[in-house]
Design an enzyme around this catalytic site. Structure first.
Site, PDB file in Angstrom:
ATOM      1  N   ASN A 151       0.797  -1.233   0.000  1.00 37.79           N
ATOM      2  CA  ASN A 151       0.000   0.000   0.000  1.00 37.79           C
ATOM      3  C   ASN A 151       0.830   1.284   0.000  1.00 37.79           C
ATOM      4  O   ASN A 151       0.366   2.312  -0.463  1.00 37.79           O
ATOM      5  CB  ASN A 151      -1.001  -0.006   1.157  1.00 37.79           C
ATOM      6  CG  ASN A 151      -0.348  -0.195   2.513  1.00 37.79           C
ATOM      7  OD1 ASN A 151       0.723  -0.776   2.626  1.00 37.79           O
ATOM      8  ND2 ASN A 151      -0.992   0.289   3.549  1.00 37.79           N
ATOM      9  N   GLU A 247       4.255  -4.240  12.412  1.00 41.30           N
ATOM     10  CA  GLU A 247       3.211  -3.226  12.214  1.00 41.30           C
ATOM     11  C   GLU A 247       2.087  -3.935  11.488  1.00 41.30           C
ATOM     12  O   GLU A 247       2.195  -4.235  10.299  1.00 41.30           O
ATOM     13  CB  GLU A 247       3.766  -2.045  11.419  1.00 41.30           C
ATOM     14  CG  GLU A 247       2.939  -0.781  11.568  1.00 41.30           C
ATOM     15  CD  GLU A 247       1.769  -0.718  10.618  1.00 41.30           C
ATOM     16  OE1 GLU A 247       0.649  -1.099  11.046  1.00 41.30           O
ATOM     17  OE2 GLU A 247       1.956  -0.318   9.466  1.00 41.30           O
ATOM     18  N   CYS A 281      -3.072   1.433   6.603  1.00 45.52           N
ATOM     19  CA  CYS A 281      -3.158   0.780   7.912  1.00 45.52           C
ATOM     20  C   CYS A 281      -3.966   1.597   8.905  1.00 45.52           C
ATOM     21  O   CYS A 281      -4.624   1.034   9.783  1.00 45.52           O
ATOM     22  CB  CYS A 281      -1.757   0.526   8.463  1.00 45.52           C
ATOM     23  SG  CYS A 281      -0.785  -0.621   7.464  1.00 45.52           S
TER      24      CYS A 281
END
Length: 473
Positions: A151, A247, A281
């Site tokens: 992303n 993450e 995210c």
């Protein structure tokens, strides 16, 4: 176009190549390597051999190389943004913003290379410590295996490669299978900037091979991973004594208190929900609005959403384009069908238009629905009514994730209450949870991960503290 593996400072032809297709047009845009175990071993071996030289490289040289990469990337930003638009279907204007941020990330890394400090310890503070001098230094950890998502194919690579080089480590980078061109582009820039061979190695291929090899190899000292909680938890369970930074997922939430000026925040909320098709995210997935302004908020949010333009990511005025894969559209439609069957209302979107999932607003969705409690990673936002801030905080915390959250309020006491009670890694007051600048500490709690990124904080994760004590007597 055919790309090769980047191993030990050389562009190495792979045994196997696969087609890389545009998520938007489905046209083949490149042929990229799919590394096997032997090629992965060669990359890890190169990084391991180079580790001593990387650790001994003076800080000013590491900083200079990172500065040169930032400068070269800035000079070629249009080319880099086009790569993102092609391989990830990120709209061009948003891709350009990512490149600007990536330039800053490498600049921060260059600065932090010069600021890796230890401290002196007053040994005579304890009986028996008299006559001794003590100090600490931070040493590079060694070989770092970096696994990055699709992303933010430039900036999330920078958040791993930048601090790793700044701290004097070597890296084996395994980018997402859909976005390898960005990683190879950065490798070219580091090569041009004079990075010694073996310090950065780029291998592409399925995570089941490349990712597992990095986690299992004893020569790799640390894994830094951005991706799904399922894969992250598997990495942590298999990594043994390796250091691990994860993450992972999120379903970030925003609280909107009574009395705030909706017209001052609504555009930012729409951007937070639908930027990069919601594939962020910290994308704004859940909004809890006080009942006194709920109807007005929904009306203005829908009005702004309907103005977004869907289309080709290479068009400069496109706001929303295709999701990374067709199967993701199918998954999201299934989640939306479940929500409708359980009484939720689709106020906008909820359909596919020329292969693009229209920006979707869902109202009155129960907390147990997938669109509420899981990470949707798509242009979908859930807006619900609450009667109090206490209720909103409870709903935000009722999640397996805890990356970032936001609150808009005019009351300082309410703001501080939210800052104290929200179970997340970062609270954004009078802003959306999607806010991030690249030097701030970034990471979450619960299933959103462990450790922190943000260059200074990543350097701390990527170094070992060493104590030296000298007896003067």
């Amino acid at each position: 176009m055919q790309k090769h593996l980047f191993i030990d400072g050389q562009w190495v032809e792979a045994k196997q190549y696969i087609e890389l297709k545009s998520p938007f047009s489905q046209e083949v845009i490149a042929h990229v390597p799919s590394a096997d175990q032997i090629e992965l071993d060669a990359a890890i071996a190169a990084a391991y051999r180079a580790a001593d030289a990387a650790a001994k490289m003076p800080a000013h040289k590491r900083a200079d190389i990172l500065e040169k990469v930032a400068m070269r990337l800035n000079e070629r930003k249009d080319e880099a943004a086009r790569i993102i638009a092609l391989e990830a279907a990120k709209p061009l204007k948003i891709a350009l913003g990512e490149i600007d941020r990536t330039v800053q990330t490498y600049k921060f890394a260059a600065e932090e290379a010069k600021r890796i400090y230890g401290e002196t310890i007053p040994m005579d503070a304890a009986p028996g410590g008299e006559g001794r001098i003590a100090y600490t230094v931070k040493k590079p950890i060694g070989v770092i295996g970096a696994i990055t998502p699709f992303n933010f194919p430039f900036n999330l690579v920078a958040h791993k490669v930048g601090p790793a080089i700044a701290a004097g480590n070597t890296i084996v980078l395994k980018p997402a299978s859909q976005t390898p061109l960005s990683a190879y582009f950065i490798a070219e820039l580091f090569e041009e900037a004079g990075l010694p061979k073996g310090i950065l190695n780029v291998v592409t291929g399925p995570g089941s091979i490349a990712g597992n090899a990095l986690v299992a190899d004893d020569r790799v000292s640390m894994i830094t991973f951005t991706g799904s909680p399922e894969v992250g938890m598997r990495i942590r369970s298999q990594a043994g004594l390796k250091r691990v930074t994860l993450e992972l997922g999120s379903n970030s939430a925003l609280i909107v208190d009574q009395g705030v000026h909706i017209n001052k925040m609504i555009n930012r909320c729409v951007m937070g929900a639908f930027s990069n098709q919601g594939q962020v995210c910290i994308s704004l997935q859940r909004i809890y609005v006080h009942e006194q302004i709920y109807e007005q908020f929904v009306e203005q949010f829908k009005e702004q959403t309907m103005q977004l333009k869907m289309g080709n990511p290479l068009d400069s005025d496109t706001d929303v384009s295709a999701l990374i894969a067709k199967k993701e559209c199918e998954r999201v439609l299934e989640w939306l069908d479940e929500a409708k069957q359980e009484g939720a209302w689709i106020a906008a979107g909820g359909h596919i238009d020329n292969g693009i999932l229209a920006p979707t607003i869902v109202l009155e969705a129960a907390a147990h629905l997938k669109i509420s409690c899981q990470e949707i990673f798509a242009p979908v936002v859930v807006i619900n009514k609450v009667s109090s801030i206490h209720e909103a905080i409870k709903l935000v915390n009722d999640s397996q994730y805890g990356l970032q959250a936001g609150i808009y309020t005019n009351d300082i006491h309410t703001a501080l209450q939210a800052a104290d009670e929200l179970q997340v890694g970062g609270v954004m007051i009078n802003d959306i949870p999607t806010f991030r600048v690249d030097h701030m500490p970034y990471g979450g709690v619960k299933e959103s991960g462990t450790g922190r990124e943000g260059i200074k904080y990543a350097v701390e994760e990527m170094t070992e503290l060493k104590l030296i004590v000298m007896n003067r007597g």
